[in-house]
Design a protein around this motif. Structure first.
Motif, PDB file in Angstrom:
ATOM      1  N   MET A   1     -14.786 -68.635 116.852  1.00 36.34           N
ATOM      2  CA  MET A   1     -15.386 -68.307 118.141  1.00 36.34           C
ATOM      3  C   MET A   1     -15.403 -66.797 118.417  1.00 36.34           C
ATOM      4  SD  MET A   1     -16.642 -70.851 119.672  1.00 36.34           S
ATOM      5  CE  MET A   1     -16.745 -72.596 119.286  1.00 36.34           C
ATOM      6  N   THR A   2     -15.024 -66.001 117.401  1.00 32.73           N
ATOM      7  CA  THR A   2     -15.065 -64.549 117.563  1.00 32.73           C
ATOM      8  C   THR A   2     -16.483 -64.078 117.852  1.00 32.73           C
ATOM      9  OG1 THR A   2     -13.225 -64.327 115.993  1.00 32.73           O
ATOM     10  CG2 THR A   2     -14.520 -62.358 116.464  1.00 32.73           C
ATOM     11  N   LYS A   3     -17.452 -64.683 117.176  1.00 34.70           N
ATOM     12  CA  LYS A   3     -18.857 -64.339 117.397  1.00 34.70           C
ATOM     13  C   LYS A   3     -19.265 -64.626 118.835  1.00 34.70           C
ATOM     14  CE  LYS A   3     -23.489 -65.316 115.623  1.00 34.70           C
ATOM     15  NZ  LYS A   3     -24.279 -66.117 114.631  1.00 34.70           N
ATOM     16  N   ALA A   4     -18.789 -65.732 119.383  1.00 30.15           N
ATOM     17  CA  ALA A   4     -19.118 -66.102 120.762  1.00 30.15           C
ATOM     18  C   ALA A   4     -18.485 -65.133 121.758  1.00 30.15           C
ATOM     19  CB  ALA A   4     -18.653 -67.530 121.047  1.00 30.15           C
ATOM     20  N   LEU A   5     -17.275 -64.667 121.461  1.00 28.26           N
ATOM     21  CA  LEU A   5     -16.616 -63.700 122.345  1.00 28.26           C
ATOM     22  C   LEU A   5     -17.356 -62.360 122.343  1.00 28.26           C
ATOM     23  CD1 LEU A   5     -12.875 -64.449 121.497  1.00 28.26           C
ATOM     24  CD2 LEU A   5     -14.023 -64.897 123.668  1.00 28.26           C
ATOM     25  N   LYS A   6     -17.792 -61.932 121.155  1.00 27.52           N
ATOM     26  CA  LYS A   6     -18.569 -60.691 121.071  1.00 27.52           C
ATOM     27  C   LYS A   6     -19.894 -60.834 121.819  1.00 27.52           C
ATOM     28  CE  LYS A   6     -16.654 -59.120 116.643  1.00 27.52           C
ATOM     29  NZ  LYS A   6     -16.941 -58.824 115.209  1.00 27.52           N
ATOM     30  N   ALA A   7     -20.515 -62.006 121.684  1.00 27.07           N
ATOM     31  CA  ALA A   7     -21.779 -62.259 122.377  1.00 27.07           C
ATOM     32  C   ALA A   7     -21.578 -62.251 123.889  1.00 27.07           C
ATOM     33  CB  ALA A   7     -22.360 -63.599 121.925  1.00 27.07           C
ATOM     34  N   ALA A   8     -20.427 -62.737 124.346  1.00 30.34           N
ATOM     35  CA  ALA A   8     -20.143 -62.761 125.782  1.00 30.34           C
ATOM     36  C   ALA A   8     -20.071 -61.357 126.355  1.00 30.34           C
ATOM     37  CB  ALA A   8     -18.837 -63.507 126.041  1.00 30.34           C
ATOM     38  N   GLY A 196     -10.445 -77.091 120.684  1.00 38.76           N
ATOM     39  CA  GLY A 196      -9.417 -76.062 120.503  1.00 38.76           C
ATOM     40  C   GLY A 196     -10.007 -74.661 120.500  1.00 38.76           C
ATOM     41  N   LYS A 197     -11.145 -74.490 119.820  1.00 37.79           N
ATOM     42  CA  LYS A 197     -11.798 -73.182 119.773  1.00 37.79           C
ATOM     43  C   LYS A 197     -12.303 -72.778 121.155  1.00 37.79           C
ATOM     44  CE  LYS A 197     -13.299 -73.756 114.985  1.00 37.79           C
ATOM     45  NZ  LYS A 197     -14.463 -73.892 114.070  1.00 37.79           N
ATOM     46  N   THR A 204      -8.843 -66.499 126.127  1.00 44.95           N
ATOM     47  CA  THR A 204      -8.980 -65.082 125.762  1.00 44.95           C
ATOM     48  C   THR A 204      -9.755 -64.315 126.828  1.00 44.95           C
ATOM     49  OG1 THR A 204      -8.946 -65.671 123.416  1.00 44.95           O
ATOM     50  CG2 THR A 204      -9.809 -63.495 123.981  1.00 44.95           C
ATOM     51  N   ILE A 205     -10.739 -64.976 127.446  1.00 39.45           N
ATOM     52  CA  ILE A 205     -11.534 -64.332 128.496  1.00 39.45           C
ATOM     53  C   ILE A 205     -10.798 -64.331 129.833  1.00 39.45           C
ATOM     54  CG2 ILE A 205     -13.641 -64.546 129.874  1.00 39.45           C
ATOM     55  CD1 ILE A 205     -15.013 -65.674 127.373  1.00 39.45           C
ATOM     56  N   ILE A 206     -10.201 -65.454 130.175  1.00 33.11           N
ATOM     57  CA  ILE A 206      -9.620 -65.625 131.511  1.00 33.11           C
ATOM     58  C   ILE A 206      -8.285 -64.908 131.656  1.00 33.11           C
ATOM     59  CG2 ILE A 206      -8.691 -67.335 133.126  1.00 33.11           C
ATOM     60  CD1 ILE A 206     -10.786 -69.300 132.038  1.00 33.11           C
ATOM     61  N   PHE A 248     -20.127 -66.698 126.713  1.00 36.92           N
ATOM     62  CA  PHE A 248     -19.316 -67.313 125.662  1.00 36.92           C
ATOM     63  C   PHE A 248     -19.768 -68.747 125.390  1.00 36.92           C
ATOM     64  CE2 PHE A 248     -15.694 -70.141 124.774  1.00 36.92           C
ATOM     65  CZ  PHE A 248     -15.345 -69.679 123.508  1.00 36.92           C
ATOM     66  N   LEU A 249     -19.922 -69.547 126.455  1.00 34.07           N
ATOM     67  CA  LEU A 249     -20.298 -70.955 126.280  1.00 34.07           C
ATOM     68  C   LEU A 249     -21.722 -71.091 125.739  1.00 34.07           C
ATOM     69  CD1 LEU A 249     -18.719 -72.526 129.488  1.00 34.07           C
ATOM     70  CD2 LEU A 249     -17.864 -72.647 127.135  1.00 34.07           C
TER      71      LEU A 249
END
Length: 262
Positions: A1-8, A196-197, A204-206, A248-249
Motif C-alpha cells: 500500500m506504499t503506492k497508495a500512500l504516495k498517491a494520497a 490488513g493493508k 499511517t495517515i490518521i 488513499f482509498l
C-alpha cells in the motif's frame, strides 16, 4: 500500500483545486455552527437538525467530488464534477443509498453482538445489584477478576470485529463512484485479503493527525485559545486528513481492480 500512500499525498493539490467549494462550506458549518449554538445565536429547536443535515449533505457532495477527482483525474468533469466540487447527481445518490444499506447491515451486526452480551451478562448474575447494564459493565471493567475476564475479552473481541467489518466496507464509496453503479454488500469481495493493508495504510495517515491534535490540545488547550485551536484542528482534518483518506482509498481501489482485471 506504499503506492497508495504516495498517491494520497500527491492527491492533495488536486483535491483542493477541484473540491474547494465543497470543502470550505463544510469547514464553515463545523466551525461556526456549534459555536453559534453554544452562544445561543441560533434557535435551539431546529438548528441542530439543520446543522446535522447540512453537514451530511456537504460530506456527501465532498465525497462525490473527491472520489471523481481521485479516480478519473482530468475526466472528472465528464463524470459530473461540478464547479469547485459542488454537484448532486446519480453518483451522490448511489453513495447515499449504499451508505444507508451498509449502515443498516453493520447496525444489525452490532445489535446481535450486544444482545448476546446482554443475555450472557444477565444469566451470569454479574449485573445483579446495579442500576443498569452500563454500571455493571463499568464495575466489571474496574474489578476484572474471575468471570469478569470473559466479558472483557468479549467486549474487546466484539470491538475488533466491528472495526474489521468497517474496514471491509472502506472501499464502498470508491466502488460506487468508480464502477458507475450501486455497490453495497458486494464490496466485501474487493477488500478480501487486503483488510490488513487498508488498516495499516489508514493508521499511517490518521496517527500523525491524532498525535498533532493531542499535542495541540495539551499545549494550547486553555479556554482563551479554544476557538482558534478548534478552527485550526478542524481545518487540518477537512483540508488534510479527509482528502488524504479519499486519495488513499481511491488508489487502493484502482490497484485492486487492476489486479482483478489481469
Amino acid at each position: 500500500m506504499t503506492k497508495a500512500l504516495k498517491a494520497a499525498v500527491a492527491f492533495l493539490p488536486r483535491a483542493w483545486a477541484g473540491a474547494w467549494l465543497a470543502l470550505i462550506p463544510m469547514f464553515v458549518v463545523l466551525a461556526g455552527g456549534p459555536l453559534l449554538l453554544a452562544g445561543h445565536q441560533l434557535p435551539l429547536m431546529f438548528a441542530p437538525l439543520v446543522l446535522i443535515f447540512s453537514l451530511l449533505l456537504l460530506k456527501l457532495i465532498s465525497q462525490g467530488a473527491l472520489y471523481r477527482i481521485a479516480l478519473f483525474g482530468k475526466d472528472a468533469k465528464s463524470e459530473g464534477l461540478g464547479f469547485g466540487g459542488l454537484q448532486i447527481a446519480r453518483p451522490e445518490l448511489r453513495l447515499l443509498l449504499a451508505s444507508l444499506i451498509v449502515a443498516a447491515f453493520v447496525m444489525l451486526i452490532a445489535v446481535a453482538l450486544f444482545l448476546v452480551f446482554a443475555v450472557a451478562l444477565s444469566l451470569s448474575g454479574l449485573a445483579a445489584g446495579y442500576d443498569n447494564s452500563v454500571a455493571a459493565v463499568c464495575a466489571i471493567w474496574r474489578r476484572h477478576s474471575g468471570a469478569d475476564y470473559v466479558f472483557i475479552v468479549y467486549i474487546i473481541a466484539a470491538t475488533v470485529f466491528l472495526i474489521f467489518v468497517a474496514l471491509k466496507f472502506a472501499l464502498m464509496p470508491a466502488a460506487n463512484i468508480g464502477s458507475r453503479k450501486l455497490v453495497t454488500l458486494n464490496v466485501l469481495g474487493l477488500s478480501t485479503g487486503n483488510v490488513g493493508k487498508l488498516f495499516i495504510g489508514l493508521i499511517t495517515i490518521i496517527l500523525p493527525f491524532a498525535l498533532v491534535c493531542g499535542l495541540a490540545v495539551h499545549h494550547f488547550g486553555h479556554a482563551s485559545a479554544f476557538i482558534s485551536l478548534h478552527s485550526a484542528l478542524l481545518a487540518l482534518s477537512i483540508f488534510g486528513l479527509f482528502p488524504l483518506i479519499v486519495g488513499f482509498l481511491a488508489s487502493a481501489y484502482r490497484q485492486i481492480m487492476a489486479i482483478r482485471s489481469k
